[in-house]
Design a protein around this motif. Structure first.
Motif, PDB file in Angstrom:
ATOM      1  N   THR A   2       0.839  -1.190   0.000  1.00 62.12           N
ATOM      2  CA  THR A   2       0.000   0.000   0.000  1.00 62.12           C
ATOM      3  C   THR A   2       0.874   1.240   0.000  1.00 62.12           C
ATOM      4  OG1 THR A   2      -0.126   0.088   2.398  1.00 62.12           O
ATOM      5  CG2 THR A   2      -1.810  -1.216   1.273  1.00 62.12           C
ATOM      6  N   LYS A   3       0.252   2.341  -0.189  1.00 59.94           N
ATOM      7  CA  LYS A   3       0.988   3.606  -0.260  1.00 59.94           C
ATOM      8  C   LYS A   3       1.700   3.904   1.056  1.00 59.94           C
ATOM      9  CE  LYS A   3       0.431   8.464  -1.310  1.00 59.94           C
ATOM     10  NZ  LYS A   3      -0.487   9.545  -1.642  1.00 59.94           N
ATOM     11  N   THR A   4       1.039   3.657   2.187  1.00 54.31           N
ATOM     12  CA  THR A   4       1.664   3.957   3.480  1.00 54.31           C
ATOM     13  C   THR A   4       2.859   3.044   3.753  1.00 54.31           C
ATOM     14  OG1 THR A   4       0.084   2.517   4.601  1.00 54.31           O
ATOM     15  CG2 THR A   4      -0.450   4.853   4.503  1.00 54.31           C
ATOM     16  N   LYS A   5       2.745   1.781   3.321  1.00 55.47           N
ATOM     17  CA  LYS A   5       3.879   0.870   3.515  1.00 55.47           C
ATOM     18  C   LYS A   5       5.051   1.265   2.635  1.00 55.47           C
ATOM     19  CE  LYS A   5       1.592  -3.274   5.199  1.00 55.47           C
ATOM     20  NZ  LYS A   5       1.398  -4.706   4.987  1.00 55.47           N
ATOM     21  N   ASP A   6       4.764   1.706   1.415  1.00 54.15           N
ATOM     22  CA  ASP A   6       5.827   2.171   0.523  1.00 54.15           C
ATOM     23  C   ASP A   6       6.522   3.400   1.098  1.00 54.15           C
ATOM     24  OD1 ASP A   6       5.401   0.181  -1.349  1.00 54.15           O
ATOM     25  OD2 ASP A   6       4.070   1.414  -2.605  1.00 54.15           O
ATOM     26  N   GLU A   7       5.721   4.333   1.621  1.00 52.08           N
ATOM     27  CA  GLU A   7       6.300   5.547   2.203  1.00 52.08           C
ATOM     28  C   GLU A   7       7.162   5.201   3.421  1.00 52.08           C
ATOM     29  OE1 GLU A   7       2.857   7.868   3.039  1.00 52.08           O
ATOM     30  OE2 GLU A   7       2.693   8.619   0.979  1.00 52.08           O
ATOM     31  N   ARG A   8       6.670   4.292   4.225  1.00 53.11           N
ATOM     32  CA  ARG A   8       7.426   3.883   5.421  1.00 53.11           C
ATOM     33  C   ARG A   8       8.733   3.206   5.016  1.00 53.11           C
ATOM     34  NH1 ARG A   8       7.925  -0.574   8.934  1.00 53.11           N
ATOM     35  NH2 ARG A   8       8.175   0.079  11.103  1.00 53.11           N
ATOM     36  N   ALA A   9       8.667   2.349   4.010  1.00 61.99           N
ATOM     37  CA  ALA A   9       9.873   1.665   3.540  1.00 61.99           C
ATOM     38  C   ALA A   9      10.895   2.665   3.005  1.00 61.99           C
ATOM     39  CB  ALA A   9       9.507   0.642   2.470  1.00 61.99           C
ATOM     40  N   GLU A  10      10.424   3.682   2.285  1.00 57.38           N
ATOM     41  CA  GLU A  10      11.333   4.708   1.762  1.00 57.38           C
ATOM     42  C   GLU A  10      11.970   5.515   2.891  1.00 57.38           C
ATOM     43  OE1 GLU A  10      12.526   5.431  -1.309  1.00 57.38           O
ATOM     44  OE2 GLU A  10      11.566   3.538  -1.862  1.00 57.38           O
ATOM     45  N   ARG A  11      11.180   5.864   3.908  1.00 57.75           N
ATOM     46  CA  ARG A  11      11.736   6.595   5.060  1.00 57.75           C
ATOM     47  C   ARG A  11      12.772   5.752   5.786  1.00 57.75           C
ATOM     48  NH1 ARG A  11       6.295   7.818   6.181  1.00 57.75           N
ATOM     49  NH2 ARG A  11       6.377   6.423   7.971  1.00 57.75           N
ATOM     50  N   LEU A  12      12.474   4.461   5.962  1.00 53.55           N
ATOM     51  CA  LEU A  12      13.415   3.568   6.630  1.00 53.55           C
ATOM     52  C   LEU A  12      14.706   3.435   5.828  1.00 53.55           C
ATOM     53  CD1 LEU A  12      14.077   1.587   8.898  1.00 53.55           C
ATOM     54  CD2 LEU A  12      12.918  -0.182   7.580  1.00 53.55           C
ATOM     55  N   LYS A  13      14.564   3.283   4.520  1.00 48.98           N
ATOM     56  CA  LYS A  13      15.749   3.163   3.669  1.00 48.98           C
ATOM     57  C   LYS A  13      16.618   4.416   3.757  1.00 48.98           C
ATOM     58  CE  LYS A  13      14.858   2.522  -0.685  1.00 48.98           C
ATOM     59  NZ  LYS A  13      14.762   2.180  -2.126  1.00 48.98           N
ATOM     60  N   ALA A  14      15.972   5.581   3.733  1.00 50.30           N
ATOM     61  CA  ALA A  14      16.718   6.845   3.824  1.00 50.30           C
ATOM     62  C   ALA A  14      17.388   6.990   5.191  1.00 50.30           C
ATOM     63  CB  ALA A  14      15.789   8.027   3.571  1.00 50.30           C
ATOM     64  N   ALA A  15      16.680   6.592   6.257  1.00 52.21           N
ATOM     65  CA  ALA A  15      17.260   6.693   7.599  1.00 52.21           C
ATOM     66  C   ALA A  15      18.448   5.749   7.755  1.00 52.21           C
ATOM     67  CB  ALA A  15      16.199   6.383   8.644  1.00 52.21           C
ATOM     68  N   LEU A  16      18.330   4.548   7.231  1.00 51.11           N
ATOM     69  CA  LEU A  16      19.442   3.595   7.314  1.00 51.11           C
ATOM     70  C   LEU A  16      20.651   4.079   6.522  1.00 51.11           C
ATOM     71  CD1 LEU A  16      17.497   0.229   7.034  1.00 51.11           C
ATOM     72  CD2 LEU A  16      18.693   1.116   9.035  1.00 51.11           C
ATOM     73  N   ARG A  17      20.389   4.647   5.358  1.00 47.80           N
ATOM     74  CA  ARG A  17      21.487   5.174   4.530  1.00 47.80           C
ATOM     75  C   ARG A  17      22.190   6.327   5.248  1.00 47.80           C
ATOM     76  NH1 ARG A  17      18.916   4.908  -0.169  1.00 47.80           N
ATOM     77  NH2 ARG A  17      17.805   6.843   0.236  1.00 47.80           N
ATOM     78  N   GLN A  18      21.411   7.222   5.854  1.00 50.99           N
ATOM     79  CA  GLN A  18      21.986   8.349   6.597  1.00 50.99           C
ATOM     80  C   GLN A  18      22.778   7.858   7.811  1.00 50.99           C
ATOM     81  OE1 GLN A  18      22.043  11.422   5.553  1.00 50.99           O
ATOM     82  NE2 GLN A  18      23.189  12.105   7.321  1.00 50.99           N
ATOM     83  N   ASN A  19      22.259   6.855   8.501  1.00 49.98           N
ATOM     84  CA  ASN A  19      22.938   6.290   9.665  1.00 49.98           C
ATOM     85  C   ASN A  19      24.278   5.681   9.254  1.00 49.98           C
ATOM     86  OD1 ASN A  19      23.380   5.390  12.274  1.00 49.98           O
ATOM     87  ND2 ASN A  19      22.222   3.513  11.970  1.00 49.98           N
ATOM     88  N   LEU A  20      24.293   4.975   8.129  1.00 46.12           N
ATOM     89  CA  LEU A  20      25.540   4.379   7.652  1.00 46.12           C
ATOM     90  C   LEU A  20      26.562   5.459   7.316  1.00 46.12           C
ATOM     91  CD1 LEU A  20      27.110   1.849   6.831  1.00 46.12           C
ATOM     92  CD2 LEU A  20      26.073   2.060   4.565  1.00 46.12           C
TER      93      LEU A  20
END
Length: 59
Positions: A2-20
């Motif tokens: 769903t749209k909310t799951k896609d948005e959440r996945a994108e936020r998580l991916k961006a946060a993990l990339r920034q953390n790395l």
């Protein structure tokens, strides 16, 4: 997904990339601050027998 799951996945991916990126930058900073024993032999520690494990009793 769903749209909310896609948005959440994108936020998580961006946060993990920034953390790395942040962790890599911290590691580079620590590596620069840490003296290299090969570069400066005066940093090498030579035990002189006065440490906490040295036996002063002579037994």
């Amino acid at each position: 997904m769903t749209k909310t799951k896609d948005e959440r996945a994108e936020r998580l991916k961006a946060a993990l990339r920034q953390n790395l990126r942040r962790r890599k930058a911290q590691d580079r900073g620590r590596a620069e601050a840490r003296p290299s024993l090969d570069a400066d032999p005066s940093c090498a520690h030579e035990p002189d027998g006065s440490g906490p494990d040295s036996d002063k009793s002579g037994l």
